[in-house]
Design a protein around this motif. Structure first.
Motif, PDB file in Angstrom:
ATOM      1  N   MET A  37      56.261   3.592  54.529  1.00 42.68           N
ATOM      2  CA  MET A  37      56.644   3.223  55.899  1.00 42.68           C
ATOM      3  C   MET A  37      58.158   3.143  55.945  1.00 42.68           C
ATOM      4  SD  MET A  37      55.969   2.566  58.959  1.00 42.68           S
ATOM      5  CE  MET A  37      57.420   2.350  59.983  1.00 42.68           C
ATOM      6  N   GLU A  38      58.736   3.931  56.870  1.00 50.86           N
ATOM      7  CA  GLU A  38      60.170   4.219  56.843  1.00 50.86           C
ATOM      8  C   GLU A  38      61.065   3.122  57.395  1.00 50.86           C
ATOM      9  OE1 GLU A  38      57.829   5.849  58.650  1.00 50.86           O
ATOM     10  OE2 GLU A  38      58.484   6.141  60.713  1.00 50.86           O
ATOM     11  N   ASN A  39      60.643   1.860  57.388  1.00 49.15           N
ATOM     12  CA  ASN A  39      61.461   0.777  57.942  1.00 49.15           C
ATOM     13  C   ASN A  39      62.955   1.041  57.703  1.00 49.15           C
ATOM     14  OD1 ASN A  39      59.058  -0.773  58.549  1.00 49.15           O
ATOM     15  ND2 ASN A  39      58.916  -1.060  56.337  1.00 49.15           N
ATOM     16  N   ALA A  78      61.472  11.559  49.857  1.00 48.45           N
ATOM     17  CA  ALA A  78      62.273  12.415  50.746  1.00 48.45           C
ATOM     18  C   ALA A  78      61.796  12.288  52.191  1.00 48.45           C
ATOM     19  CB  ALA A  78      62.208  13.867  50.280  1.00 48.45           C
ATOM     20  N   HIS A  79      60.480  12.228  52.378  1.00 46.10           N
ATOM     21  CA  HIS A  79      59.934  12.093  53.731  1.00 46.10           C
ATOM     22  C   HIS A  79      60.449  10.807  54.387  1.00 46.10           C
ATOM     23  CE1 HIS A  79      56.605  12.560  56.774  1.00 46.10           C
ATOM     24  NE2 HIS A  79      56.837  11.255  56.877  1.00 46.10           N
ATOM     25  N   GLU A  80      60.333   9.688  53.658  1.00 46.93           N
ATOM     26  CA  GLU A  80      60.722   8.397  54.250  1.00 46.93           C
ATOM     27  C   GLU A  80      62.233   8.301  54.441  1.00 46.93           C
ATOM     28  OE1 GLU A  80      58.328   6.918  55.447  1.00 46.93           O
ATOM     29  OE2 GLU A  80      56.671   7.706  54.251  1.00 46.93           O
ATOM     30  N   ILE A  81      62.981   8.886  53.510  1.00 46.10           N
ATOM     31  CA  ILE A  81      64.447   8.829  53.628  1.00 46.10           C
ATOM     32  C   ILE A  81      64.900   9.703  54.804  1.00 46.10           C
ATOM     33  CG2 ILE A  81      66.621   9.389  52.458  1.00 46.10           C
ATOM     34  CD1 ILE A  81      65.211   8.471  49.819  1.00 46.10           C
ATOM     35  N   ALA A  82      64.259  10.855  55.003  1.00 45.02           N
ATOM     36  CA  ALA A  82      64.599  11.700  56.164  1.00 45.02           C
ATOM     37  C   ALA A  82      64.370  10.945  57.474  1.00 45.02           C
ATOM     38  CB  ALA A  82      63.774  12.988  56.132  1.00 45.02           C
ATOM     39  N   HIS A  83      63.369  10.072  57.499  1.00 49.79           N
ATOM     40  CA  HIS A  83      63.096   9.277  58.707  1.00 49.79           C
ATOM     41  C   HIS A  83      64.275   8.390  59.103  1.00 49.79           C
ATOM     42  CE1 HIS A  83      59.061   9.887  60.122  1.00 49.79           C
ATOM     43  NE2 HIS A  83      58.473   9.594  58.976  1.00 49.79           N
ATOM     44  N   GLN A  84      65.160   8.077  58.164  1.00 49.37           N
ATOM     45  CA  GLN A  84      66.289   7.214  58.527  1.00 49.37           C
ATOM     46  C   GLN A  84      67.105   7.884  59.629  1.00 49.37           C
ATOM     47  OE1 GLN A  84      66.086   4.133  57.184  1.00 49.37           O
ATOM     48  NE2 GLN A  84      64.281   5.034  56.208  1.00 49.37           N
ATOM     49  N   SER A 117      59.817  12.585  64.949  1.00 47.20           N
ATOM     50  CA  SER A 117      59.921  11.796  63.717  1.00 47.20           C
ATOM     51  C   SER A 117      59.200  12.488  62.565  1.00 47.20           C
ATOM     52  CB  SER A 117      59.268  10.412  63.901  1.00 47.20           C
ATOM     53  OG  SER A 117      60.062   9.577  64.678  1.00 47.20           O
ATOM     54  N   GLU A 118      57.883  12.688  62.765  1.00 46.50           N
ATOM     55  CA  GLU A 118      57.041  13.107  61.638  1.00 46.50           C
ATOM     56  C   GLU A 118      57.213  14.579  61.275  1.00 46.50           C
ATOM     57  OE1 GLU A 118      55.998  10.993  59.835  1.00 46.50           O
ATOM     58  OE2 GLU A 118      55.722   9.200  61.073  1.00 46.50           O
ATOM     59  N   GLY A 119      57.395  15.436  62.273  1.00 44.51           N
ATOM     60  CA  GLY A 119      57.601  16.862  61.983  1.00 44.51           C
ATOM     61  C   GLY A 119      58.916  17.068  61.235  1.00 44.51           C
ATOM     62  N   PHE A 120      59.963  16.374  61.698  1.00 47.89           N
ATOM     63  CA  PHE A 120      61.246  16.485  61.005  1.00 47.89           C
ATOM     64  C   PHE A 120      61.163  15.912  59.588  1.00 47.89           C
ATOM     65  CE2 PHE A 120      63.715  17.499  64.895  1.00 47.89           C
ATOM     66  CZ  PHE A 120      64.646  18.360  64.344  1.00 47.89           C
ATOM     67  N   ALA A 121      60.523  14.743  59.431  1.00 49.65           N
ATOM     68  CA  ALA A 121      60.438  14.147  58.085  1.00 49.65           C
ATOM     69  C   ALA A 121      59.668  15.080  57.152  1.00 49.65           C
ATOM     70  CB  ALA A 121      59.783  12.769  58.158  1.00 49.65           C
ATOM     71  N   THR A 122      58.604  15.703  57.675  1.00 53.96           N
ATOM     72  CA  THR A 122      57.809  16.633  56.864  1.00 53.96           C
ATOM     73  C   THR A 122      58.648  17.834  56.444  1.00 53.96           C
ATOM     74  OG1 THR A 122      55.808  15.968  58.038  1.00 53.96           O
ATOM     75  CG2 THR A 122      55.718  18.076  56.876  1.00 53.96           C
ATOM     76  N   SER A 145      51.454  16.318  64.592  1.00 55.34           N
ATOM     77  CA  SER A 145      52.744  15.629  64.507  1.00 55.34           C
ATOM     78  C   SER A 145      53.462  15.964  63.198  1.00 55.34           C
ATOM     79  CB  SER A 145      52.547  14.113  64.588  1.00 55.34           C
ATOM     80  OG  SER A 145      51.887  13.751  65.782  1.00 55.34           O
ATOM     81  N   TYR A 146      52.717  16.038  62.104  1.00 56.44           N
ATOM     82  CA  TYR A 146      53.343  16.240  60.791  1.00 56.44           C
ATOM     83  C   TYR A 146      53.506  17.742  60.485  1.00 56.44           C
ATOM     84  CZ  TYR A 146      52.670  11.295  59.549  1.00 56.44           C
ATOM     85  OH  TYR A 146      52.728   9.929  59.516  1.00 56.44           O
ATOM     86  N   GLN A 147      52.421  18.372  60.055  1.00 61.10           N
ATOM     87  CA  GLN A 147      52.529  19.739  59.525  1.00 61.10           C
ATOM     88  C   GLN A 147      52.881  20.759  60.595  1.00 61.10           C
ATOM     89  OE1 GLN A 147      50.096  17.584  58.722  1.00 61.10           O
ATOM     90  NE2 GLN A 147      49.947  17.493  56.492  1.00 61.10           N
TER      91      GLN A 147
HETATM   92 ZN   LIG Z   1      56.549   9.857  58.333  1.00 64.59          ZN
END
Ligand SMILES: [Zn+2]
Length: 556
Positions: free
Chosen positions: A300-302, A324-330, A347-352, A405-407
């Motif tokens: 969880m990218e808090n 990497a996924h969670e850090i990209a969410h920052q 959020s999720e597409g970019f983090a993926t 949202s993700y892939q």
């Molecule tokens: Zn995510």
């Protein structure tokens, strides 16, 4: 309420049928109140902005003998409309005894009348206030959080307390405006038994033992955060400074029993953060903590205080993808936040995709291709069960944590990168960040920036990939004319709706890839020819993995 009006929209049905619907509706309503009340009420908050929250300061008292949270929310705000009553989200007391009971509300130090209604608290002002007026509202409350702040035992049997707010579960323990578009800086001031170490968003500015085996810890976040990524975590931790990423300190917080394994696994965050800073621009926060936790999610990218499942620590360092996924969410989600959850792919597409790009950079193109193919399979199998577009206005936010949202979001970004080229793609993403840092963005905002940076009209691209459900389903045949030395290919689009895209066809002669042809696919039926000195043994659709599609190309 929706269910009741639904019944009266059924004029043709018999009384018995209506009664059945009435009973069914009532039972659903009752179940909703019991199980989903927090989510339903959160969605009802007036969409018109009554106020702009300028700052939150939460003082929280936590003990070891029970799960009762004592809290005081100090909310600084500016009015956007004249009003005499302010609404905030806060989960009320439930039949099972969980929930928050407000004991006091104040406006600029004067006690004021308030009323708790379900998962809202309405605070009356001492007098009507006008646009632009700034107010300090204090709300004192206590209770056992029904959700959002998770009192638990970790895998070693030790008591832990972790915030887990996504998507709108913050109001179970924080009096706030629990929507992603309402962002504000936040202070957490926590008093807890001194054996706990407390981690939170921002910078730790004070830690003082206050006697009676208690400790006061104060974390200050100066960047505006959406509530979904505000958090605190309390546990017996081992804490390590893992290193500096372009000047940003990175820390690992793990259970003491997992000290060596956890420090090893989370240390990769330093390289990952450095990569994203170099690619995207300066990090939006002042530190990064990677925390072993009891989040209900894998990660969880808090904001600058990422919580990972306690099972993420293995000592094998295999979770570069997760980190990497969670850090990209920052960048994507935290500082650039979607305007509402229908835009979750931002959020999720970019983090993926950013995690895929980090892994491509680290391990090479083959790794990216392998991941894109797996992601494509996931998107296709999801689309067979759920024919919905990426931008989806469902109010069941948890259900939006899906392959669209993700892939699919990640795949759309990959196709944009292919379409625009690497340098325009990265320039556009950096421009998007410069303009939407600390703000909220929609798909149209991203499209506008991509169009401006590339000089290309992308309306058709976004319409078909983001606002239209599904992806191309292609059926292709080909034949070779020996006399003309010519290959002819016929491609039909079999899916509902039409797509326009460039289609690469790989040519294999005597087992070797000898070339590639690219054709524009428009409409349902397409055919094209090209010269070839020899008969190919096979033609392959999309040999470089640049298109989200399914389909076959077989010789006639
Ligand atoms: Zn995510």
């Amino acid at each position: 309420m929706v269910l009741m009006s639904y019944i009266y929209l059924l004029p043709g049905r018999s009384r018995a049928c209506k009664r059945f619907f009435m009973i069914r509706a009532l039972s659903i309503l009752l179940l909703s109140i019991i199980f989903y009340a927090p989510l339903l009420h959160a969605g009802e908050f007036p969409p018109s902005r009554v106020m702009d929250v300028l700052h939150y300061d939460f003082s929280l008292s936590i003990n070891d003998s029970n799960d009762i949270l004592k809290a005081r929310a100090d909310i600084r705000l500016r009015l956007l409309t004249p009003t005499s009553r302010l609404p905030f989200h806060l989960a009320g007391l439930r039949a099972d005894g969980k929930g928050m009971l407000v004991s006091k509300a104040m406006e600029n130090d004067a006690a004021v009348f308030f009323v708790q209604q379900g998962d809202k608290i309405l605070v009356d002002l001492t007098q009507p206030a006008g646009v632009g007026q700034e107010l300090d509202i204090i709300i004192e409350y206590h209770g056992i959080p029904a959700d959002g702040l998770i009192y638990s035992r970790n895998k070693y049997g030790h008591r832990t307390i972790f915030g887990d707010n996504w998507p709108n579960r913050a109001h179970n323990w924080l009096a706030c405006v629990d929507e992603p578009a309402y962002k504000a800086p936040v202070d957490f001031e926590v008093i807890a038994p001194e054996h706990y170490q407390v981690v939170a968003n921002g910078i730790k500015i004070e830690e003082t033992n206050t006697g009676n085996h208690l400790r006061y810890t104060h974390w200050k976040e100066t960047a505006p955060l959406p509530t979904k990524v505000m958090t605190i975590g309390l546990a017996d931790f081992a804490v390590q400074y893992a290193g500096s990423a372009e000047g940003v300190p990175v820390y690992s917080w793990v259970y003491p029993e997992d000290r060596a394994r956890g420090f090893h696994d989370y240390a990769e965050a330093v390289d990952i953060l450095s990569y994203f800073i170099r690619q995207l621009g300066s990090y939006p926060y002042r530190k990064l903590a990677n925390v072993q936790s009891k989040t209900i999610f894998g990660g969880m990218e808090n904001a600058n205080c990422i919580f990972y499942s306690e099972l993420s620590v293995t000592g094998m360092g295999r979770d570069g993808d997760l980190l990497a996924h969670e850090i990209a969410h920052q960048w994507f989600g935290n500082t650039m936040t979607e305007t509402d959850f229908s835009q979750l792919w931002l959020s999720e597409g970019f983090a993926t995709y950013m995690a895929n790009l980090f892994l491509e950079n680290k391990y090479g193109r083959d790794t990216l291709v392998k991941r894109l193919r797996t992601d494509r399979d996931t998107v296709i199998s999801f689309s067979q069960r759920n024919h919905s577009p990426v931008v989806d206005s469902s109010s069941d936010y948890m259900s939006l944590l899906n392959a669209n949202s993700y892939q699919k979001g990640g795949w759309v970004l990959h196709m944009l990168r292919v379409k625009l080229g690497d340098s325009v793609f990265w320039r556009s993403v950096r421009s998007y960040y410069r303009q939407f840092r600390e703000r909220n963005a929609s798909t149209r905002d991203l499209q506008n920036i991509m169009e401006k940076e590339s000089g290309t009209n992308l309306a058709g691209f976004f319409d078909q990939w983001i606002y239209q459900a599904g992806q191309p389903l292609l059926e292709g045949t080909w034949w070779y004319d020996e006399r003309e030395k010519q290959v002819t290919v016929k491609i039909t689009q079999e899916q509902a709706g039409s797509f326009q895209f460039p289609l690469d066809i790989g040519i294999y002669i005597n087992g070797e890839k000898t070339g590639k042809k690219t054709f524009d696919i428009r409409g349902k039926t397409n055919s094209f020819s090209f010269k070839s000195a020899a008969r190919p043994d096979r033609l392959v659709l999309d040999p470089d993995t640049n298109l989200l599609f399914q389909g076959t190309l077989i010789p006639k």
